[in-house]
Every structure is written in structure tokens, then in C-alpha cells.
Scaffold this motif. Sequence first.
Motif, short mmCIF file in Angstrom:
data_model
loop_
_atom_site.label_atom_id
_atom_site.label_comp_id
_atom_site.label_asym_id
_atom_site.label_seq_id
_atom_site.Cartn_x
_atom_site.Cartn_y
_atom_site.Cartn_z
N LEU A 127 -63.44 2.29 -4.28
CA LEU A 127 -62.11 2.37 -4.86
C LEU A 127 -61.77 3.83 -5.12
O LEU A 127 -62.64 4.60 -5.51
N VAL A 128 -60.51 4.20 -4.93
CA VAL A 128 -60.06 5.56 -5.23
C VAL A 128 -58.96 5.48 -6.28
O VAL A 128 -57.87 4.95 -6.01
N ASN A 129 -59.24 5.98 -7.47
CA ASN A 129 -58.26 6.05 -8.54
C ASN A 129 -57.52 7.38 -8.43
O ASN A 129 -58.15 8.42 -8.21
N GLN A 130 -56.19 7.35 -8.60
CA GLN A 130 -55.39 8.56 -8.40
C GLN A 130 -54.50 8.81 -9.61
O GLN A 130 -53.89 7.89 -10.15
N SER A 131 -54.42 10.07 -10.01
CA SER A 131 -53.53 10.50 -11.08
C SER A 131 -52.80 11.76 -10.62
O SER A 131 -53.30 12.49 -9.77
N THR A 132 -51.65 11.99 -11.22
CA THR A 132 -50.83 13.15 -10.85
C THR A 132 -51.22 14.36 -11.68
O THR A 132 -51.22 14.30 -12.92
N ARG A 133 -51.55 15.44 -11.01
CA ARG A 133 -51.78 16.74 -11.65
C ARG A 133 -51.26 17.80 -10.68
O ARG A 133 -51.53 17.75 -9.49
N SER A 134 -50.52 18.78 -11.22
CA SER A 134 -49.97 19.84 -10.37
C SER A 134 -50.56 21.20 -10.68
O SER A 134 -50.25 22.17 -9.99
N ALA A 135 -51.39 21.29 -11.70
CA ALA A 135 -51.96 22.58 -12.11
C ALA A 135 -53.45 22.41 -12.40
O ALA A 135 -53.92 21.30 -12.68
N PRO A 136 -54.21 23.49 -12.31
CA PRO A 136 -55.64 23.42 -12.62
C PRO A 136 -55.89 22.90 -14.04
O PRO A 136 -55.07 23.10 -14.94
N PHE A 137 -57.01 22.23 -14.23
CA PHE A 137 -57.39 21.70 -15.53
C PHE A 137 -58.90 21.88 -15.68
O PHE A 137 -59.58 22.36 -14.77
N ASP A 138 -59.42 21.49 -16.82
CA ASP A 138 -60.84 21.60 -17.11
C ASP A 138 -61.54 20.31 -16.71
O ASP A 138 -61.32 19.26 -17.32
N PHE A 139 -62.37 20.37 -15.67
CA PHE A 139 -63.08 19.18 -15.22
C PHE A 139 -63.99 18.62 -16.30
O PHE A 139 -64.31 17.42 -16.29
N ALA A 140 -64.44 19.46 -17.23
CA ALA A 140 -65.32 18.98 -18.29
C ALA A 140 -64.57 18.11 -19.28
O ALA A 140 -65.17 17.25 -19.94
N ARG A 141 -63.26 18.31 -19.41
CA ARG A 141 -62.47 17.54 -20.37
C ARG A 141 -61.73 16.38 -19.71
O ARG A 141 -61.56 15.33 -20.32
N GLU A 142 -61.26 16.56 -18.49
CA GLU A 142 -60.57 15.50 -17.78
C GLU A 142 -61.51 14.95 -16.72
O GLU A 142 -61.96 15.68 -15.84
N LYS A 143 -61.79 13.66 -16.80
CA LYS A 143 -62.88 13.07 -16.03
C LYS A 143 -62.47 12.71 -14.61
O LYS A 143 -62.40 11.54 -14.21
N ASP A 145 -63.31 13.36 -10.46
CA ASP A 145 -64.38 13.78 -9.56
C ASP A 145 -63.93 14.96 -8.70
O ASP A 145 -64.75 15.81 -8.33
N ALA A 146 -62.65 15.00 -8.35
CA ALA A 146 -62.12 16.07 -7.50
C ALA A 146 -60.62 16.13 -7.68
O ALA A 146 -60.00 15.24 -8.29
N ALA A 147 -60.02 17.18 -7.15
CA ALA A 147 -58.57 17.37 -7.24
C ALA A 147 -58.09 18.09 -5.99
O ALA A 147 -58.90 18.64 -5.22
N VAL A 148 -56.79 18.08 -5.78
CA VAL A 148 -56.18 18.89 -4.72
C VAL A 148 -55.44 20.04 -5.39
O VAL A 148 -54.66 19.83 -6.33
N HIS A 149 -55.70 21.24 -4.91
CA HIS A 149 -55.11 22.46 -5.48
C HIS A 149 -54.31 23.16 -4.40
O HIS A 149 -54.75 23.28 -3.25
N TYR A 150 -53.11 23.66 -4.78
CA TYR A 150 -52.30 24.45 -3.85
C TYR A 150 -52.25 25.88 -4.33
O TYR A 150 -52.04 26.16 -5.52
N GLY A 151 -52.43 26.81 -3.40
CA GLY A 151 -52.30 28.22 -3.74
C GLY A 151 -53.59 28.98 -3.49
O GLY A 151 -54.50 28.50 -2.81
N PRO A 152 -53.68 30.19 -4.04
CA PRO A 152 -54.90 31.00 -3.85
C PRO A 152 -56.09 30.35 -4.55
O PRO A 152 -55.94 29.48 -5.41
N GLU A 153 -57.27 30.80 -4.19
CA GLU A 153 -58.50 30.24 -4.76
C GLU A 153 -58.73 30.84 -6.15
O GLU A 153 -59.64 31.64 -6.36
N ASP A 154 -57.88 30.42 -7.09
CA ASP A 154 -57.92 30.98 -8.44
C ASP A 154 -58.35 29.96 -9.49
O ASP A 154 -58.17 30.18 -10.68
N TRP A 155 -58.89 28.83 -9.05
CA TRP A 155 -59.38 27.81 -9.98
C TRP A 155 -60.86 28.11 -10.23
O TRP A 155 -61.69 27.94 -9.35
#
Length: 303
Positions: A127-143, A145-155
Motif C-alpha cells: 500500500l502507498v499512503n500519500q500526503s501533500t507537502r510542497s516544502a522540506p520538513f523534518d523526517f524525524a517529526r513527520e513520519k 518514508d520518502a518525499a518528492v522535492h523540487y529545486g536544488p539539493e538543499d534539503w
Amino acid sequence: MIAPRRFLPSIPSLLALEAVDRLGSATAAGQELSLTHSAVSRQLKVLEGQLGVTLLVREGKGLALTPAGASYARSVRDCLADLAQASLRLRASGPRDSLSLALPPSFGLYWMGPRLHAFLRAHPDLLVNQSTRSAPFDFAREKFDAAVHYGPEDWPGVHYLPLTRERVIPMAAPARLAGGPLTPEALRAEPLLHLDSRPGAWEDWFAHHGIEAGQLRGMLFDQFTTMAEAAAAGFGLALLPDYLAQAEEARGRLARAYPAPLALEDRYALVWPRHSTPKPALRLLIDWLRAEGAAEEGPGAPL
């Protein structure tokens, strides 16, 4: 290792503290928790006795948290939210393994969505659960597994798997283009729609075509999809990524105001935290994206 049980308060006492902090009184907390006022008070007294710290003081007819109590209540609220989310994910997935992804809304729907459908056809036990995020966040606080990031490698603290560059196309309602696509000079005279997360996008587009854009003004939007809706309603021209432009073109709602897409330097990438080993479902997705050619050529990131 989990702390000794004497340091772990009961769930009812933590719920009572969180509710009193949020609602301001034991009476209101009791109504929400279906408990009497005295039952809430007992839970709070047990919690204070277990911790050996005063958490609440009476103010008039209500209760107020001490500074230590307020800090503890914030931590309790985060823990309860994490527990609720973990329980919800487990209940939804049952015995199947699951993957939680954070995706930009339009990219997640129009580019990633079809690929996730294909991935799940290849792995029907996931199963793949999906949520909307448009900006980097803290993986330690928001559970996630992975995200999609747009832009330079600044995460910071993540691995990157490049997926695709953004390619943009000027789009307009067909009624605006009765004479066919426009030249860049003619396009400059049209009302232009803007996205707040892509400042300077139109200026860059005109510069690529050798035109000094000057000061561009127009309606501002926070999502590609709402900007596309405005363009379809005839409010102006939208500079849309090709995955959305093609979908709108196929539906007949928008047409190309200029025929050729423009490839930008920035790209989308799948990212996941460096501090933890990818779970098996994430390994499968990364390997699948690479094998299917959904990820762009490049070194990617180690597993």
C-alpha cells in the motif's frame, strides 16, 4: 530501549493533560473525554505524583499549566498524534506492508500518480499512503518514508534520486488562441498568471526567448491546478509544467500559447532520510523507478 514503566504515564492521564491544556478546564476536558470532572482531576493528580512535578495551577474557575506543564503537554500532544497516525496506518494497511510518501500536489497527481499505479500493479501486496507537502520538513517529526522535492539539493540529511526536470509550456483557454499559438512578443502583451512558489518564472521564460520582460504583474496562485483553472476560465495565460499542460490539453480545456516546452535547470527528486535504513517497500520503489526509467540518468543515491 523503551524507558522503565515507572516513567511511562498511562494513556488516560496523558489524554486528560492534553485536553485540559487545549480546552482550559477539567470540566471541558471531561465532556470531551466522556469523564466526570473528578475523574479528570484524579488522572492529573496521578500524573503529577508519578512525575514529581507540578503541572497545573488553578486560575479562577479554570486551570492553567505551569511552564513545565505546558512544555510537557506539547510533547504529549506530539506523541499522541504520532500514536494515532501509526494506529490509523496499521488499521488501513492491515497485514500488508505500506509506504508513506509526501508529494507536491500537482506533481503527485499528474506525474507520480500514474507511476505509482504501475508500481502497485507490479507489487499488489503493498500500500502507498500519500500526503501533500510542497516544502522540506523534518523526517524525524513527520513520519514519512520518502518525499518528492523540487529545486536544488538543499534539503539537509537526505538521499536524492533524480526523477525529472521541469518543462514548462505557456497555456491558455482555446478561445484566447483563435489565431493559433502566439509569438513571444504577442504573448508578452497577454495577461499572465503567476505561481508564488515559482517567482520569476515568466521573466526567465521571456529571457530565454530574448525578450526583456520588465515588471510583470498579474493574478497570483499557490497551486498549479488552481492557476490552470483560472487559465481555463479565461483570466490569462499560465506557465504550466508539461505533465499538467498535456493533461489539460487532452481534456480540451487549455491549448498551447507557444508550441515548444522549455526545460528548466531545477528538477524533481525522490528524497529519503540518511539517518535510517530504507524499509523494504521503499527499496522496491526506488529500484522500480530506476528499472522503469522513471528516474533520470545520474548517480542517484546509495541504498
